[in-house]
Design a protein around this motif. Structure first.
Motif, mmCIF file in Angstrom:
data_model
loop_
_atom_site.group_PDB
_atom_site.id
_atom_site.type_symbol
_atom_site.label_atom_id
_atom_site.label_comp_id
_atom_site.label_asym_id
_atom_site.label_seq_id
_atom_site.Cartn_x
_atom_site.Cartn_y
_atom_site.Cartn_z
ATOM 1 N N LEU A 8 0.829 -1.203 0.000
ATOM 2 C CA LEU A 8 0.000 0.000 0.000
ATOM 3 C C LEU A 8 0.865 1.256 0.000
ATOM 4 O O LEU A 8 0.549 2.233 -0.685
ATOM 5 C CB LEU A 8 -0.947 -0.005 1.198
ATOM 6 N N GLU A 9 1.967 1.236 0.737
ATOM 7 C CA GLU A 9 2.882 2.381 0.751
ATOM 8 C C GLU A 9 3.499 2.606 -0.630
ATOM 9 O O GLU A 9 3.619 3.732 -1.095
ATOM 10 C CB GLU A 9 3.993 2.185 1.788
ATOM 11 N N ASP A 12 0.978 4.156 -2.890
ATOM 12 C CA ASP A 12 0.832 5.582 -2.593
ATOM 13 C C ASP A 12 1.925 6.403 -3.256
ATOM 14 O O ASP A 12 1.677 7.459 -3.824
ATOM 15 C CB ASP A 12 0.900 5.829 -1.077
ATOM 16 N N ARG A 13 3.169 5.911 -3.179
ATOM 17 C CA ARG A 13 4.311 6.656 -3.731
ATOM 18 C C ARG A 13 4.279 6.725 -5.249
ATOM 19 O O ARG A 13 4.815 7.652 -5.848
ATOM 20 C CB ARG A 13 5.617 6.037 -3.271
ATOM 21 N N HIS A 15 1.938 7.373 -7.241
ATOM 22 C CA HIS A 15 0.988 8.291 -7.851
ATOM 23 C C HIS A 15 1.253 9.750 -7.522
ATOM 24 O O HIS A 15 0.337 10.528 -7.368
ATOM 25 C CB HIS A 15 -0.437 7.911 -7.454
ATOM 26 N N ARG A 83 -2.486 11.860 -3.136
ATOM 27 C CA ARG A 83 -2.640 10.497 -2.612
ATOM 28 C C ARG A 83 -4.057 10.268 -2.099
ATOM 29 O O ARG A 83 -4.641 9.213 -2.312
ATOM 30 C CB ARG A 83 -1.606 10.238 -1.516
ATOM 31 N N ARG A 86 -6.461 9.697 -4.985
ATOM 32 C CA ARG A 86 -6.305 8.340 -5.544
ATOM 33 C C ARG A 86 -6.966 7.302 -4.649
ATOM 34 O O ARG A 86 -7.617 6.383 -5.122
ATOM 35 C CB ARG A 86 -4.821 7.998 -5.719
ATOM 36 N N ARG A 87 -6.779 7.444 -3.336
ATOM 37 C CA ARG A 87 -7.404 6.499 -2.398
ATOM 38 C C ARG A 87 -8.919 6.584 -2.468
ATOM 39 O O ARG A 87 -9.603 5.565 -2.455
ATOM 40 C CB ARG A 87 -6.943 6.779 -0.967
ATOM 41 N N PHE A 134 -7.885 0.319 3.330
ATOM 42 C CA PHE A 134 -7.450 1.647 3.757
ATOM 43 C C PHE A 134 -7.880 1.907 5.201
ATOM 44 O O PHE A 134 -7.100 2.436 5.994
ATOM 45 C CB PHE A 134 -8.003 2.733 2.843
#
Length: 184
Positions: A8-9, A12-13, A15, A83, A86-87, A134
């Motif tokens: 998940l990290e 995140d990076r 995008h 971020r 996107r989530r 999430f």
């Protein structure tokens, strides 16, 4: 961190629309917009005086472990709105794609085997599973709890095909992960 948390990290990076500052001074100046010198020092494991030396350029090469913590601190605060957008998209409409090679085992009806075996799967999970992942991460869930959410998604989408097959399948377990990657 575990496999799911790391994945998940990484997602995140991936995008960001603009790369974070590359120089040490640039990174420290960026952090100073969010934290005090003392708070930065506590987070990266150095004194406030060292933070000031990095900011001024008097010290240009921190030890590699400190440099890694500076990088992590910057990336954790870099483009939070991008971020977050996107989530939200993944949790409401887009869903997430999980690619893994892991041992899958399951509990099923009589006459079937529940022996786990390695499978390489790439499965697009619906937005509800993205939201659950999430939420679990935000609440500090363990990697095992997040693995269970992914396993439930695989059960519903891949093994049961949304209820079209393997309806007697009651539980899927995800273990011995070689790799796990998430994209949203």
């Amino acid at each position: 961190m575990g496999h799911v948390e790391d994945a998940l990290e990484r997602a995140d990076r991936e995008h960001v629309t603009k790369e974070p500052p590359k120089t040490l001074q640039g990174r420290i100046n960026f952090l100073l917009k969010h934290l005090s010198t003392k708070e930065i020092g506590q987070e990266i494991g150095v004194t406030a005086a060292s933070v000031n030396r990095y900011r001024r350029g008097a010290r240009k090469h921190p030890p590699s472990d400190v440099a890694a913590r500076i990088d992590a601190a910057v990336r954790a605060r870099w483009q939070p709105r991008v971020r977050g957008r996107r989530r939200r998209h993944a949790a409401v409409t887009g869903g997430i794609t999980v690619e893994t090679r892991a041992r899958f085992g399951y509990t099923a009806g009589p006459g079937t085997t529940d022996d786990g075996r390695f499978r390489r799967l790439t499965v697009h999970l619906p937005p509800a599973f993205a939201q659950r992942l999430f939420d679990a991460r935000d609440q500090g869930a363990s990697d095992q709890q997040m693995r269970q959410i992914v396993a439930e998604g695989f059960k519903e989408v891949y093994f049961q095909d949304g209820g079209n097959r393997a309806t007697g399948l009651s539980d899927v377990a995800l273990g011995d992960i070689d790799y796990l990657d998430v994209e949203y």
